[in-house]
Design a protein around this motif. Sequence first.
Motif, PDB file in Angstrom:
ATOM      1  N   ILE A   1       0.704  -1.025  -0.300  1.00  0.00           N
ATOM      2  CA  ILE A   1       0.231   0.056  -0.091  1.00  0.00           C
ATOM      3  C   ILE A   1       0.972   0.695  -0.007  1.00  0.00           C
ATOM      4  N   VAL A   2       1.663   1.614   0.878  1.00  0.00           N
ATOM      5  CA  VAL A   2       2.786   2.664   0.874  1.00  0.00           C
ATOM      6  C   VAL A   2       3.629   2.675  -0.653  1.00  0.00           C
TER       7      VAL A   2
ATOM      8  N   PRO B   1      10.349   9.652  -6.054  1.00  0.00           N
ATOM      9  CA  PRO B   1      11.631   8.921  -6.903  1.00  0.00           C
ATOM     10  C   PRO B   1      11.527   7.716  -6.248  1.00  0.00           C
ATOM     11  N   GLY B   2      11.685   6.625  -7.380  1.00  0.00           N
ATOM     12  CA  GLY B   2      12.131   5.238  -7.097  1.00  0.00           C
ATOM     13  C   GLY B   2      12.944   4.602  -6.109  1.00  0.00           C
TER      14      GLY B   2
ATOM     15  N   THR C   1      11.375   3.115   1.330  1.00  0.00           N
ATOM     16  CA  THR C   1      10.190   3.460   2.945  1.00  0.00           C
ATOM     17  C   THR C   1       9.390   1.649   2.643  1.00  0.00           C
ATOM     18  N   GLY C   2       9.492   0.688   1.401  1.00  0.00           N
ATOM     19  CA  GLY C   2       9.131  -0.375   1.558  1.00  0.00           C
ATOM     20  C   GLY C   2       9.594  -0.965   1.877  1.00  0.00           C
TER      21      GLY C   2
ATOM     22  N   LEU D   1       9.855  12.107   1.472  1.00  0.00           N
ATOM     23  CA  LEU D   1      10.936  11.406   2.137  1.00  0.00           C
ATOM     24  C   LEU D   1      10.049  11.531   3.834  1.00  0.00           C
ATOM     25  N   ASN D   2       8.827  11.687   4.278  1.00  0.00           N
ATOM     26  CA  ASN D   2       8.092  12.012   5.620  1.00  0.00           C
ATOM     27  C   ASN D   2       8.063  10.397   5.842  1.00  0.00           C
ATOM     28  N   LEU D   3       7.471   9.326   5.527  1.00  0.00           N
ATOM     29  CA  LEU D   3       7.091   8.511   6.227  1.00  0.00           C
ATOM     30  C   LEU D   3       8.400   7.726   6.887  1.00  0.00           C
TER      31      LEU D   3
END
Lengths: 107, 239
Positions: free
Chosen positions: B65-66, B76-77, B83-84, B212-214
């Motif tokens: 989902i993220v 960006p990739g 993050t994932g 980049l928040n997460l």
Amino acid sequence: MAEIAVWGVIAALGAATFATRLSFIALFAQTELPRWLRRVLYYVPPAVLAAIVAPQLLSGAPGQHAAPDAPRVVAALLALAIAWRTRSTLLTIGLGMAALWGMRALL
Amino acid sequence: MPSPNDEDRLARRSAFLAGARACLPLLPGILPFGMVCGAAAAGAGLSLGQSFALSWLVFAGSSQIVAAQLFASGAPGWVIIATGWAVNLRFMMYSAALAPHFRGFSGPRRWLAAYLLTDQAFAVTLARILDGRPGASWFYLGIAATLWLLWQISSLAGILLGALIPQSWSVDFVVALTFIGVLAPLLRDRNMIAAAVAGGGAAVLLDLPMKLNLMAAAVAGVAAALLLEKLWPKSQSGA
């Protein structure tokens, strides 16, 4: 993003995720997880999950101009209480959505 | 008279089937979650093949989902990958906890067991291990493989049917509710609550470039919990 780049990102995320699963089962099977890493990993799920949920309760994007969206905040708090008490995903989703729709209809 | 080899095979088989049956109580949570993940990927503009690849290559709902949300927002990739991956770091913890039980497995079987590792398969297998019941490794393969199959079916349903649901139903909120359902049982002690509050707060307040928040919020949440643990270690009640 270009078609091929999307495929590359999916494949890389798949490989990176597989590496976390494989880590101690196959790659470092003879190694113990260091204590400090265990503490860090222990706190990752609540931090990440809350960070995913919180921005979805705003009416705009995160940053200066976002405000809490009242029906979503109330429905989320209700869902948190239901999830805490019942541990049922189905009840959490069902009653949470019902609360959101109910408040949208009334307000 | 059955040979020891046959008895061994029978014991494995019954442990595997017990694992497969242990999926039943999890279905009401798994099936909607899989559908939401499939719909999120398709809704983010990924093709059918890409959406399904996300489901079987990554095979971890939260990070799927993220990734879908970040794809949709034009991140960006490398930010999507990082993050994932951060969302999936918890698998290292599960991998370490289960590793001693897979010592009897050959190389390829270990790789298969690792590929199938999920929150639910881990939690249910760990409960069985703590009960002191035998056959944990084959029980694990039974539940993990069945969950994999159910996940792929529900993802495919979400990919194909997700677009039929009208926008006005706010179905995106199902994603938030799904995560709340996963989060609530984790909030067992003060440090876990601190991690959640700091992570959620940082995600709302920060406005970083490149989405980049997460990542930053996850770091803030973990740091807050570790700090609290360090400052007041006495009342710590976590595992």
